[in-house]
Scaffold this active site. Structure first.
Site, mmCIF file in Angstrom:
data_model
loop_
_atom_site.group_PDB
_atom_site.id
_atom_site.type_symbol
_atom_site.label_atom_id
_atom_site.label_comp_id
_atom_site.label_asym_id
_atom_site.label_seq_id
_atom_site.Cartn_x
_atom_site.Cartn_y
_atom_site.Cartn_z
ATOM 1 N N THR A 13 43.316 11.059 -0.422
ATOM 2 C CA THR A 13 42.566 11.458 0.779
ATOM 3 C C THR A 13 41.385 10.531 1.066
ATOM 4 N N GLN A 15 39.241 6.701 1.298
ATOM 5 C CA GLN A 15 39.416 5.511 2.147
ATOM 6 C C GLN A 15 40.615 4.679 1.692
ATOM 7 N N ALA A 83 38.265 9.367 -7.927
ATOM 8 C CA ALA A 83 36.998 9.214 -8.658
ATOM 9 C C ALA A 83 35.861 9.861 -7.873
ATOM 10 N N GLN A 84 34.792 10.217 -8.567
ATOM 11 C CA GLN A 84 33.500 10.435 -7.901
ATOM 12 C C GLN A 84 32.995 9.009 -7.718
ATOM 13 N N THR A 126 35.828 -1.831 -10.808
ATOM 14 C CA THR A 126 34.809 -2.098 -9.785
ATOM 15 C C THR A 126 33.850 -3.204 -10.187
ATOM 16 N N GLU A 128 30.846 -2.937 -9.937
ATOM 17 C CA GLU A 128 29.708 -2.272 -10.581
ATOM 18 C C GLU A 128 29.748 -2.441 -12.097
ATOM 19 N N TYR A 150 27.889 5.969 -12.853
ATOM 20 C CA TYR A 150 29.207 5.676 -12.257
ATOM 21 C C TYR A 150 29.820 4.462 -12.956
ATOM 22 N N LYS A 154 33.250 4.018 -15.134
ATOM 23 C CA LYS A 154 34.284 3.030 -14.788
ATOM 24 C C LYS A 154 34.520 2.063 -15.959
ATOM 25 N N HIS A 180 34.431 -2.694 -0.417
ATOM 26 C CA HIS A 180 35.316 -2.844 0.739
ATOM 27 C C HIS A 180 35.188 -1.606 1.609
HETATM 28 P P1 NAP Z 1 36.630 7.623 -1.868
HETATM 29 O O1 NAP Z 1 36.843 7.412 -0.405
HETATM 30 O O2 NAP Z 1 35.357 8.222 -2.343
HETATM 31 O O3 NAP Z 1 37.853 8.528 -2.389
HETATM 32 C C1 NAP Z 1 37.832 9.128 -3.662
HETATM 33 C C2 NAP Z 1 39.094 9.955 -3.820
HETATM 34 O O4 NAP Z 1 39.106 10.516 -5.136
HETATM 35 C C3 NAP Z 1 39.208 11.133 -2.838
HETATM 36 O O5 NAP Z 1 40.552 11.230 -2.423
HETATM 37 C C4 NAP Z 1 38.845 12.324 -3.714
HETATM 38 O O6 NAP Z 1 39.446 13.530 -3.298
HETATM 39 C C5 NAP Z 1 39.463 11.874 -5.038
HETATM 40 N N1 NAP Z 1 38.967 12.616 -6.192
HETATM 41 C C6 NAP Z 1 37.693 12.736 -6.618
HETATM 42 N N2 NAP Z 1 37.636 13.507 -7.728
HETATM 43 C C7 NAP Z 1 38.899 13.885 -7.999
HETATM 44 C C8 NAP Z 1 39.479 14.691 -8.998
HETATM 45 N N3 NAP Z 1 38.753 15.295 -9.949
HETATM 46 N N4 NAP Z 1 40.822 14.896 -8.980
HETATM 47 C C9 NAP Z 1 41.583 14.313 -8.015
HETATM 48 N N5 NAP Z 1 41.084 13.532 -7.042
HETATM 49 C C10 NAP Z 1 39.761 13.335 -7.035
HETATM 50 O O7 NAP Z 1 36.812 6.231 -2.663
HETATM 51 P P2 NAP Z 1 37.463 4.845 -2.178
HETATM 52 O O8 NAP Z 1 36.409 4.046 -1.517
HETATM 53 O O9 NAP Z 1 38.733 5.106 -1.493
HETATM 54 O O10 NAP Z 1 37.723 4.143 -3.581
HETATM 55 C C11 NAP Z 1 38.950 4.327 -4.284
HETATM 56 C C12 NAP Z 1 38.728 3.990 -5.760
HETATM 57 O O11 NAP Z 1 38.313 2.639 -5.886
HETATM 58 C C13 NAP Z 1 37.658 4.837 -6.445
HETATM 59 O O12 NAP Z 1 38.066 5.005 -7.785
HETATM 60 C C14 NAP Z 1 36.417 3.943 -6.409
HETATM 61 O O13 NAP Z 1 35.545 4.280 -7.452
HETATM 62 C C15 NAP Z 1 37.052 2.589 -6.577
HETATM 63 N N6 NAP Z 1 36.333 1.464 -5.977
HETATM 64 C C16 NAP Z 1 35.965 1.512 -4.656
HETATM 65 C C17 NAP Z 1 35.341 0.413 -4.094
HETATM 66 C C18 NAP Z 1 34.932 0.423 -2.640
HETATM 67 O O14 NAP Z 1 34.115 -0.426 -2.263
HETATM 68 N N7 NAP Z 1 35.464 1.302 -1.800
HETATM 69 C C19 NAP Z 1 35.114 -0.746 -4.867
HETATM 70 C C20 NAP Z 1 35.523 -0.755 -6.193
HETATM 71 C C21 NAP Z 1 36.158 0.342 -6.738
HETATM 72 P P3 NAP Z 1 38.707 14.570 -2.289
HETATM 73 O O15 NAP Z 1 39.072 14.118 -0.901
HETATM 74 O O16 NAP Z 1 39.329 15.852 -2.677
HETATM 75 O O17 NAP Z 1 37.244 14.481 -2.562
HETATM 76 O O1 G4F Z 2 27.237 1.409 0.170
HETATM 77 P P1 G4F Z 2 26.738 1.687 -1.188
HETATM 78 O O2 G4F Z 2 26.391 3.090 -1.507
HETATM 79 O O3 G4F Z 2 27.818 1.105 -2.193
HETATM 80 P P2 G4F Z 2 27.736 0.693 -3.746
HETATM 81 O O4 G4F Z 2 26.645 1.382 -4.441
HETATM 82 O O5 G4F Z 2 27.723 -0.792 -3.823
HETATM 83 O O6 G4F Z 2 29.098 1.273 -4.306
HETATM 84 C C1 G4F Z 2 30.336 1.064 -3.631
HETATM 85 O O7 G4F Z 2 30.892 -0.163 -4.039
HETATM 86 C C2 G4F Z 2 31.216 -0.248 -5.441
HETATM 87 C C3 G4F Z 2 31.782 -1.648 -5.690
HETATM 88 O O8 G4F Z 2 30.734 -2.529 -5.956
HETATM 89 C C4 G4F Z 2 32.231 0.826 -5.769
HETATM 90 F F1 G4F Z 2 32.585 0.749 -7.068
HETATM 91 C C5 G4F Z 2 31.654 2.190 -5.449
HETATM 92 O O9 G4F Z 2 32.658 3.181 -5.690
HETATM 93 C C6 G4F Z 2 31.252 2.236 -3.983
HETATM 94 O O10 G4F Z 2 32.418 2.159 -3.191
HETATM 95 O O11 G4F Z 2 25.447 0.805 -1.485
HETATM 96 C C7 G4F Z 2 25.459 -0.608 -1.292
HETATM 97 C C8 G4F Z 2 24.037 -1.136 -1.418
HETATM 98 C C9 G4F Z 2 23.309 -0.677 -2.684
HETATM 99 O O12 G4F Z 2 22.658 -1.787 -3.224
HETATM 100 C C10 G4F Z 2 22.293 0.338 -2.196
HETATM 101 O O13 G4F Z 2 21.104 0.396 -2.968
HETATM 102 O O14 G4F Z 2 23.277 -0.626 -0.326
HETATM 103 C C11 G4F Z 2 22.011 -0.221 -0.813
HETATM 104 N N1 G4F Z 2 21.464 0.756 0.125
HETATM 105 C C12 G4F Z 2 20.316 0.587 0.852
HETATM 106 N N2 G4F Z 2 20.083 1.677 1.593
HETATM 107 C C13 G4F Z 2 21.986 1.958 0.428
HETATM 108 C C14 G4F Z 2 21.109 2.543 1.359
HETATM 109 N N3 G4F Z 2 23.108 2.586 -0.014
HETATM 110 C C15 G4F Z 2 23.369 3.816 0.496
HETATM 111 N N4 G4F Z 2 24.492 4.452 0.087
HETATM 112 N N5 G4F Z 2 22.524 4.437 1.396
HETATM 113 C C16 G4F Z 2 21.379 3.835 1.859
HETATM 114 O O15 G4F Z 2 20.641 4.400 2.660
#
Ligand code: NAP
Ligand code: G4F
Length: 338
Positions: A13, A15, A83-84, A126, A128, A150, A154, A180
């Site tokens: 569900t 992104q 994930a959270q 990630t 991170e 977090y 990871k 992304h």
């Molecule tokens: P997201 O939009 O926050 O989606 C997280 C998903 O995990 C949701 O479908 C959520 O379900 C599900 N989930 C959370 N806790 C769960 C549980 N206990 N059991 C089953 N499902 C659960 O994250 P995303 O941006 O698509 O990212 C996908 C993955 O890539 C994540 O693991 C994230 O940490 C990792 N990642 C993301 C980025 C990024 O920039 N987007 C970069 C690096 C790694 P609900 O809808 O029910 O909440």
């Molecule tokens: O958009 P963010 O919350 O993403 P963050 O923390 O980089 O994490 C995302 O990317 C990770 C990959 O590197 C994933 F693993 C993770 O699951 C997630 O998808 O914050 C990006 C940057 C941070 O440096 C934060 O301190 O933006 C800065 N920021 C500044 N003002 C803010 C804000 N972030 C958020 N969320 N909200 C603000 O108001």
């Protein structure tokens, strides 16, 4: 007769889950998605695909349901995206984050080991992981140094992926993905918070049509300003639609491995604001204010990905530029709020 491949996606569900489901359906996969039960029976970002996906009600916290489903489905590929995923929130919910983000992955690996050891697994690692590193850009050999709950969760999942791969000869690959984004990004993340704020301010909205962001507050305050944290933070932002292609490519290889996926380009939050507000003819200085509530106890980065390894192994490279991504998100939010 050619057999359709079966894919099991956790986090469907979210992104990435939604773009990945679209990609796999376009390749004729049978797609199974782990769906958390919620009181509204909502399908999140895959509501438009709900008749094409086989949903399995379950949770990463429950090893019994994971084993049961994987034993029944016997998928060819698993994508563990659940994930959270919010870094800031992981300081408020450290135990839940460790459980869902860290142990959740380990429960998948254990179930695979026991009930479907031939299945290929993609683990969502990630950037991170690199935390407070001073090495720029980062690649697969950059030391892992988590700086928030977090990232620590990871890191557990990442190390266990490598340990299970070697110990039990399982195909568990990881994608170390840099940030992304997309129009489907939750408003809790900075790019979408900004794109929604830009659209709301441009349209002069001051009412309940303004979506909620972090802490369930409207994305703009009563002065039509968006409240942000650290404007100096630096990130490597790509488009989620491009990055799910990389996930799929990683599982089409003959051997499991770890791959950095990023654009190699870095921008500050200030540059993000400047690009976004200027796209609609506004000056970001007039509409951005700092709220210390959004400044994190420890900041990470600059996070910049060197994706040479995946490019060499699969030919993957990002197609969408930073500017194109920001425009795509703002255009989508203008249409949404209109
Ligand atoms: P997201 O939009 O926050 O989606 C997280 C998903 O995990 C949701 O479908 C959520 O379900 C599900 N989930 C959370 N806790 C769960 C549980 N206990 N059991 C089953 N499902 C659960 O994250 P995303 O941006 O698509 O990212 C996908 C993955 O890539 C994540 O693991 C994230 O940490 C990792 N990642 C993301 C980025 C990024 O920039 N987007 C970069 C690096 C790694 P609900 O809808 O029910 O909440
Ligand atoms: O958009 P963010 O919350 O993403 P963050 O923390 O980089 O994490 C995302 O990317 C990770 C990959 O590197 C994933 F693993 C993770 O699951 C997630 O998808 O914050 C990006 C940057 C941070 O440096 C934060 O301190 O933006 C800065 N920021 C500044 N003002 C803010 C804000 N972030 C958020 N969320 N909200 C603000 O108001």
């Amino acid at each position: 007769m050619k057999k359709n491949k079966k894919a099991f996606i956790t986090g469907i569900t979210g992104q990435d889950g939604s773009y990945l489901a679209e990609l796999l359906l376009s390749k004729d996969y049978q797609v199974y998605g782990l769906l958390r039960r919620n009181s509204k029976q909502s399908y999140g970002n895959v509501a438009h695909l709900k008749h094409e996906i086989n949903f399995l009600l379950g949770d990463l916290s429950d090893p019994a349901c994971l084993s049961m489903y994987l034993s029944q489905v016997q998928p060819d590929e698993i994508y563990n995206l659940g994930a959270q995923s919010h870094v800031g929130e992981s300081w408020n919910q450290p135990i839940a984050t460790a459980d869902q983000t860290g142990l959740g992955a380990l429960r998948i690996f254990e179930a695979v080991r026991n009930v479907c050891p031939k299945t290929k697994v993609y683990q969502a690692s990630t950037s991170e992981l690199f935390g407070e590193t001073k090495v720029v850009p980062q690649n697969e050999n950059t030391p892992i140094h988590p700086a928030n709950p977090y990232a620590a969760a990871k890191a557990l999942a990442h190390f266990d992926a490598q340990i299970y791969r070697k110990s039990f000869n399982l195909f568990i690959a990881t994608g170390i993905l840099f940030n992304h984004e997309s129009p489907r990004r939750s408003p809790d993340f900075v790019t979408r918070k900004v794109s929604l704020a830009v659209a709301a301010i441009k349209l002069g909205l001051k009412d309940s049509r303004i979506p909620l962001a972090e802490g369930s507050l409207p994305v703009i305050d009563h002065q039509s300003k968006v409240q942000l944290g650290n404007l100096e933070a630096q990130r490597d932002w790509g488009f989620a639609g491009d990055y799910v292609e990389a996930m799929w490519q990683i599982l089409q290889l003959d051997h499991p491995d770890d791959f950095v996926v990023g654009t190699g380009e870095v921008h500050t939050i200030k540059e993000l604001c400047e690009t976004a507000f200027s796209y609609v003819g506004l000056n970001w200085h007039d509409h951005v204010t700092i709220n210390p509530k959004w400044v994190r106890p420890i900041e990470t980065g600059p996070l910049v990905g060197d994706a040479s390894k995946i490019r060499q192994a699969t030919g993957w490279k990002p197609k969408t530029t930073f500017k194109e991504l920001i425009k795509m998100m703002i255009d989508s939010d203008l249409a949404l709020l209109r």
